[in-house]
Design a protein around this motif. Structure first.
Motif, short mmCIF file in Angstrom:
data_model
loop_
_atom_site.label_atom_id
_atom_site.label_comp_id
_atom_site.label_asym_id
_atom_site.label_seq_id
_atom_site.Cartn_x
_atom_site.Cartn_y
_atom_site.Cartn_z
N TYR B 36 0.84 -1.19 0.00
CA TYR B 36 0.00 0.00 0.00
C TYR B 36 0.88 1.25 0.00
O TYR B 36 2.03 1.22 0.46
N GLN B 38 0.71 5.45 1.07
CA GLN B 38 -0.07 6.45 1.78
C GLN B 38 0.57 7.81 1.64
O GLN B 38 1.72 8.01 2.08
N PRO B 44 -4.39 4.95 3.17
CA PRO B 44 -3.54 4.12 2.29
C PRO B 44 -4.29 3.71 1.03
O PRO B 44 -5.51 3.60 1.02
N ARG B 45 -3.51 3.49 -0.01
CA ARG B 45 -4.06 3.09 -1.30
C ARG B 45 -3.35 1.84 -1.76
O ARG B 45 -2.13 1.76 -1.73
#
Lengths: 114, 112
Positions: B36, B38, B44-45
């Motif tokens: 992830y 962030q 977070p992505r």
């Protein structure tokens, strides 16, 4: 489609007050997580909902923290008698049941306890 | 469940390739590896996920050796906008949620 949304985006409260934070997950995502993130630190797991199963509350730091989820939709995180150490960003994430740990996060609620 | 270890911070320059390695010595047979990203003031992505060998998408590549005890996130030709915290996680869709630990991640700083 719409992502995970959280409200409010910011919350300032006085010590001792109760606060309620809301999370709207992505439609169809049966798994929902709450995390806490203090300034400059990593994510701290709080609670996990999966469908109709009993929630995993093992990350809740004290009995002042509780969370509810209505079916597979909205969840609310409640903090009673807030303390200054509760100040943090509270993040919600949802996950499609078929995915391996791909969580979709909301923008978070920044909580400041004065 | 598998605990992950990553460097606390890394610095690089625009246009360089950046590799962030994560150790997960106790990874289980059914565990997947997920990374992830962030950015400040955001959640977070998800970036990339893999089980073994190599996975590539439009954002990054993920290299996983045969023993799966580590993984390397590779960001090609980074830019200033890649400055973020990167988290490595391992687990399955059935992993106890409380064990899916994000940790402190790796703080990547990109300089001009």
């Amino acid at each position: 489609g719409a992502g995970v949304s959280q409200s409010p985006s910011n919350k300032v409260t006085e010590k001792g007050k109760d606060v309620e934070l809301r999370c709207d997950p992505i439609s169809g995502h049966t798994a929902l997580y709450w995390y806490r993130q203090r300034l400059g630190q990593g994510l701290e797991f709080l609670i996990y909902f999966q469908g109709n199963s009993a929630p995993d509350k093992s990350g809740l730091p004290s009995d002042r923290f509780s969370a509810e989820r209505t079916g597979e939709s909205v969840s609310t995180l409640t903090i009673q008698r807030t303390q200054q150490e509760d100040s943090a960003v509270y993040l919600c994430a949802s996950r499609d049941p078929g995915s391996y740990n791909e969580q979709f996060f909301g923008p978070g609620t920044r909580l400041t306890v004065l | 469940l598998a605990k992950t270890t990553q460097p606390i911070s890394m610095d690089s320059y625009e246009g360089q390739e950046v590799n962030i390695t994560c150790s997960h010595n106790n990874i289980a047979t059914n565990d997947y590896i997920t990374w992830y990203q962030q950015f400040p003031s955001q959640g977070p992505r998800f970036i990339i996920q893999g089980y073994k060998t190599k996975v590539t998408n439009e954002v990054a590549s993920l290299f996983i050796p045969a023993d799966r005890k580590s993984s390397t996130l590779s960001l090609p030709r980074v830019s200033l906008s890649d400055t973020a915290v990167y988290y490595c996680l391992v687990g399955t869709r059935y992993s106890s949620a409380s064990k899916i630990i994000f940790g402190s991640g790796t703080r990547l700083s990109i300089r001009p």
